[in-house]
Design an enzyme around this catalytic site. Structure first.
Site, PDB file in Angstrom:
ATOM      1  N   LYS A   1      71.685 -20.394  59.112  1.00  0.00           N
ATOM      2  CA  LYS A   1      72.691 -19.541  60.393  1.00  0.00           C
ATOM      3  C   LYS A   1      72.732 -20.320  61.419  1.00  0.00           C
ATOM      4  O   LYS A   1      74.497 -20.418  61.555  1.00  0.00           O
ATOM      5  CB  LYS A   1      71.935 -18.369  60.708  1.00  0.00           C
ATOM      6  CG  LYS A   1      71.935 -17.094  60.017  1.00  0.00           C
ATOM      7  CD  LYS A   1      71.036 -15.952  60.518  1.00  0.00           C
ATOM      8  CE  LYS A   1      70.341 -16.149  61.360  1.00  0.00           C
ATOM      9  NZ  LYS A   1      68.808 -16.665  60.337  1.00  0.00           N
TER      10      LYS A   1
ATOM     11  N   ARG B   1      69.663  -7.058  63.513  1.00  0.00           N
ATOM     12  CA  ARG B   1      68.799  -7.365  63.004  1.00  0.00           C
ATOM     13  C   ARG B   1      67.907  -6.223  62.644  1.00  0.00           C
ATOM     14  O   ARG B   1      67.189  -5.608  62.789  1.00  0.00           O
ATOM     15  CB  ARG B   1      67.946  -8.567  62.692  1.00  0.00           C
ATOM     16  CG  ARG B   1      67.316  -8.832  64.147  1.00  0.00           C
ATOM     17  CD  ARG B   1      67.166 -10.216  64.608  1.00  0.00           C
ATOM     18  NE  ARG B   1      66.509 -11.005  63.938  1.00  0.00           N
ATOM     19  CZ  ARG B   1      65.899 -12.184  64.109  1.00  0.00           C
ATOM     20  NH1 ARG B   1      67.611 -12.507  64.325  1.00  0.00           N
ATOM     21  NH2 ARG B   1      65.409 -12.831  63.262  1.00  0.00           N
TER      22      ARG B   1
ATOM     23  N   ARG C   1      61.263 -27.504  58.916  1.00  0.00           N
ATOM     24  CA  ARG C   1      62.776 -28.130  59.974  1.00  0.00           C
ATOM     25  C   ARG C   1      61.170 -28.498  61.320  1.00  0.00           C
ATOM     26  O   ARG C   1      60.461 -27.944  61.393  1.00  0.00           O
ATOM     27  CB  ARG C   1      63.154 -26.600  59.764  1.00  0.00           C
ATOM     28  CG  ARG C   1      63.536 -26.165  61.507  1.00  0.00           C
ATOM     29  CD  ARG C   1      63.921 -24.733  60.813  1.00  0.00           C
ATOM     30  NE  ARG C   1      63.498 -23.712  62.058  1.00  0.00           N
ATOM     31  CZ  ARG C   1      63.486 -22.945  61.804  1.00  0.00           C
ATOM     32  NH1 ARG C   1      65.342 -22.721  61.926  1.00  0.00           N
ATOM     33  NH2 ARG C   1      62.844 -21.524  62.374  1.00  0.00           N
TER      34      ARG C   1
ATOM     35  N   ARG D   1      58.413 -25.257  65.474  1.00  0.00           N
ATOM     36  CA  ARG D   1      58.831 -23.843  66.643  1.00  0.00           C
ATOM     37  C   ARG D   1      57.847 -23.546  65.960  1.00  0.00           C
ATOM     38  O   ARG D   1      56.867 -22.677  64.839  1.00  0.00           O
ATOM     39  CB  ARG D   1      60.450 -23.167  65.157  1.00  0.00           C
ATOM     40  CG  ARG D   1      60.891 -22.183  66.574  1.00  0.00           C
ATOM     41  CD  ARG D   1      62.208 -22.646  65.753  1.00  0.00           C
ATOM     42  NE  ARG D   1      62.090 -21.357  65.841  1.00  0.00           N
ATOM     43  CZ  ARG D   1      63.676 -20.682  65.287  1.00  0.00           C
ATOM     44  NH1 ARG D   1      64.430 -21.185  65.142  1.00  0.00           N
ATOM     45  NH2 ARG D   1      63.307 -19.396  64.352  1.00  0.00           N
TER      46      ARG D   1
ATOM     47  N   ARG E   1      57.786 -12.344  58.725  1.00  0.00           N
ATOM     48  CA  ARG E   1      59.375 -12.525  59.569  1.00  0.00           C
ATOM     49  C   ARG E   1      60.057 -12.249  58.071  1.00  0.00           C
ATOM     50  O   ARG E   1      61.441 -11.164  57.991  1.00  0.00           O
ATOM     51  CB  ARG E   1      59.504 -14.000  60.051  1.00  0.00           C
ATOM     52  CG  ARG E   1      59.073 -14.282  61.397  1.00  0.00           C
ATOM     53  CD  ARG E   1      59.304 -15.526  61.470  1.00  0.00           C
ATOM     54  NE  ARG E   1      60.945 -16.518  61.317  1.00  0.00           N
ATOM     55  CZ  ARG E   1      61.231 -17.427  62.023  1.00  0.00           C
ATOM     56  NH1 ARG E   1      59.906 -18.536  61.739  1.00  0.00           N
ATOM     57  NH2 ARG E   1      62.203 -17.854  61.724  1.00  0.00           N
TER      58      ARG E   1
HETATM   59  P1  AP5 Z   1      68.338 -22.805  59.641  1.00  0.00           P
HETATM   60  O1  AP5 Z   1      69.753 -23.104  59.825  1.00  0.00           O
HETATM   61  O2  AP5 Z   1      67.691 -23.267  61.377  1.00  0.00           O
HETATM   62  O3  AP5 Z   1      68.052 -21.543  59.312  1.00  0.00           O
HETATM   63  P2  AP5 Z   1      68.483 -20.030  60.477  1.00  0.00           P
HETATM   64  O4  AP5 Z   1      68.983 -19.108  59.546  1.00  0.00           O
HETATM   65  O5  AP5 Z   1      68.867 -20.292  62.081  1.00  0.00           O
HETATM   66  O6  AP5 Z   1      66.774 -19.958  60.393  1.00  0.00           O
HETATM   67  P3  AP5 Z   1      65.997 -19.007  61.983  1.00  0.00           P
HETATM   68  O7  AP5 Z   1      64.697 -18.977  61.184  1.00  0.00           O
HETATM   69  O8  AP5 Z   1      66.365 -19.851  63.003  1.00  0.00           O
HETATM   70  O9  AP5 Z   1      66.144 -17.395  61.609  1.00  0.00           O
HETATM   71  P4  AP5 Z   1      65.957 -16.399  62.054  1.00  0.00           P
HETATM   72  O10 AP5 Z   1      66.677 -14.985  62.234  1.00  0.00           O
HETATM   73  O11 AP5 Z   1      64.496 -15.992  61.757  1.00  0.00           O
HETATM   74  O12 AP5 Z   1      64.964 -17.220  64.022  1.00  0.00           O
HETATM   75  P5  AP5 Z   1      66.111 -16.599  65.111  1.00  0.00           P
HETATM   76  O13 AP5 Z   1      65.807 -17.548  66.176  1.00  0.00           O
HETATM   77  O14 AP5 Z   1      67.526 -15.453  64.834  1.00  0.00           O
HETATM   78  O15 AP5 Z   1      67.828 -24.154  59.050  1.00  0.00           O
HETATM   79  C1  AP5 Z   1      66.499 -23.916  58.710  1.00  0.00           C
HETATM   80  C2  AP5 Z   1      65.746 -25.046  58.003  1.00  0.00           C
HETATM   81  O16 AP5 Z   1      66.541 -25.539  56.467  1.00  0.00           O
HETATM   82  C3  AP5 Z   1      66.144 -26.457  58.971  1.00  0.00           C
HETATM   83  O17 AP5 Z   1      65.359 -27.199  58.987  1.00  0.00           O
HETATM   84  C4  AP5 Z   1      67.287 -26.640  57.929  1.00  0.00           C
HETATM   85  O18 AP5 Z   1      68.036 -27.784  58.499  1.00  0.00           O
HETATM   86  C5  AP5 Z   1      68.133 -26.359  56.671  1.00  0.00           C
HETATM   87  N1  AP5 Z   1      68.597 -25.976  56.136  1.00  0.00           N
HETATM   88  C6  AP5 Z   1      69.624 -25.123  56.676  1.00  0.00           C
HETATM   89  N2  AP5 Z   1      70.465 -25.337  55.775  1.00  0.00           N
HETATM   90  C7  AP5 Z   1      70.142 -25.917  54.683  1.00  0.00           C
HETATM   91  C8  AP5 Z   1      70.565 -26.053  53.453  1.00  0.00           C
HETATM   92  N3  AP5 Z   1      72.769 -25.389  52.927  1.00  0.00           N
HETATM   93  N4  AP5 Z   1      70.173 -26.664  52.713  1.00  0.00           N
HETATM   94  C9  AP5 Z   1      68.967 -27.454  52.331  1.00  0.00           C
HETATM   95  N5  AP5 Z   1      68.461 -27.548  54.104  1.00  0.00           N
HETATM   96  C10 AP5 Z   1      69.441 -26.638  54.542  1.00  0.00           C
HETATM   97  O19 AP5 Z   1      64.772 -15.643  65.965  1.00  0.00           O
HETATM   98  C11 AP5 Z   1      63.545 -15.674  65.747  1.00  0.00           C
HETATM   99  C12 AP5 Z   1      62.931 -14.503  66.323  1.00  0.00           C
HETATM  100  O20 AP5 Z   1      62.925 -14.176  68.064  1.00  0.00           O
HETATM  101  C13 AP5 Z   1      62.978 -13.806  65.941  1.00  0.00           C
HETATM  102  O21 AP5 Z   1      61.763 -13.948  64.733  1.00  0.00           O
HETATM  103  C14 AP5 Z   1      62.309 -12.305  66.538  1.00  0.00           C
HETATM  104  O22 AP5 Z   1      60.820 -12.235  66.874  1.00  0.00           O
HETATM  105  C15 AP5 Z   1      63.217 -12.431  68.401  1.00  0.00           C
HETATM  106  N6  AP5 Z   1      64.547 -12.341  67.436  1.00  0.00           N
HETATM  107  C16 AP5 Z   1      66.251 -13.208  67.735  1.00  0.00           C
HETATM  108  N7  AP5 Z   1      66.628 -12.486  67.592  1.00  0.00           N
HETATM  109  C17 AP5 Z   1      66.689 -11.412  68.029  1.00  0.00           C
HETATM  110  C18 AP5 Z   1      66.976  -9.876  67.477  1.00  0.00           C
HETATM  111  N8  AP5 Z   1      68.572  -9.706  67.544  1.00  0.00           N
HETATM  112  N9  AP5 Z   1      66.152  -8.725  67.508  1.00  0.00           N
HETATM  113  C19 AP5 Z   1      65.254  -8.617  68.183  1.00  0.00           C
HETATM  114  N10 AP5 Z   1      64.503  -9.664  67.623  1.00  0.00           N
HETATM  115  C20 AP5 Z   1      64.874 -11.050  67.737  1.00  0.00           C
HETATM  116 MG    MG Z   2      68.109 -20.046  63.604  1.00  0.00          MG
END
Ligand code: AP5
Ligand code: MG
Length: 213
Positions: free
Chosen positions: A13, A88, A127, A157, A168
């Protein structure tokens, strides 16, 4: 354009949002990034959120909905937005519907990035974020052990430790996947194969969003 980027942890994402915000000239609104910034600043919100985030659980819905309402009220959000990591839970999904109706900002499309759980674990263990310019990269790209963009130090992270990643993924399956079904009848949703290269994924997204430009 107003778009939701939905998908499992590690589905790409943030990677896609970084490209799409430039292509479409709209702000990238990531609840995860906002919460991590609050955590880094040591604010009350950051301290509260950190206890949930570091264990792999979700931050309470009322906290998230308040944060989103504030952010969508900012001037740059009038141009459109790209939501990353929100909604989510079903409560957040209903909250978004209510909020967008109230402020007159309709969602144009949702993109669901699909990727297998084994790929998620592999991607997230590799990552790294740059401690200096914040660019997200992968150990495979950072062969010198430093940020390929600015040479800064790379950090893992806190919630990318394998045991937290497993939690997760479970939380995603139980609490977030039902949101897709709720939205299928309401919004234009596009299923994207996110196991392809980042460039191929961007191309598939552009094709889907072409109908909404
Ligand atoms: P990346 O692009 O970073 O993936 P991502 O989908 O953004 O993954 P996240 O871990 O950020 O998602 P998340 O939803 O768990 O975390 P968030 O920050 O929202 O890519 C990942 C890796 O893969 C990178 O190394 C990249 O280079 C590589 N990659 C990408 N695309 C690729 C491809 N096509 N091929 C190969 N490699 C690739 O949330 C974190 C925490 O915050 C949650 O657990 C929760 O506690 C809290 N939180 C956030 N939002 C909410 C909400 N709405 N409600 C409640 N709690 C929330
Ligand atoms: Mg992200």
């Amino acid at each position: 354009m107003r778009v939701m980027l939905l998908g499992a942890p590690g589905s790409g994402k943030g990677t896609q949002a970084a490209v799409l915000k430039g292509l479409y000239g709209i702000p990238h609104i990531s609840t995860g990034d906002i919460l991590r910034a609050e955590l880094a600043r040591g604010t009350e919100l950051g301290k509260k959120a950190g206890s949930y985030m570091n264990g792999g659980g979700l931050v309470p819905d009322d906290v998230i909905l308040e944060l989103i309402e504030t952010r969508l009220g900012e001037p740059d959000a009038r141009r459109g937005w790209l939501l990353d990591g929100f909604p989510r839970t079903l409560v957040q999904a209903h909250g978004l519907v209510e909020l967008t109706d109230r402020i007159g900002q309709a969602v144009d499309a949702g993109l669901i990035l699909h990727v297998d759980p084994e790929v998620v674990v592999q991607r997230l263990s590799g990552r790294r974020g740059c401690g200096k310019c914040q660019k997200v990269t992968n150990v495979a790209e950072a062969v010198s052990g430093a940020c390929p963009n600015c040479g800064g130090p790379l950090v893992l992270r806190e919630d990318d430790r394998p045991e937290v990643v497993r939690t997760r993924i479970q939380v995603f399956e139980q609490q977030t996947r039902p949101v897709f079904e709720l939205f299928r009848g309401r919004y234009a949703l596009y299923d994207i194969d996110a196991s392809k290269t980042p460039e191929q994924v961007t191309e598939a997204i552009r094709k889907a969003l072409g109908k909404h430009e």
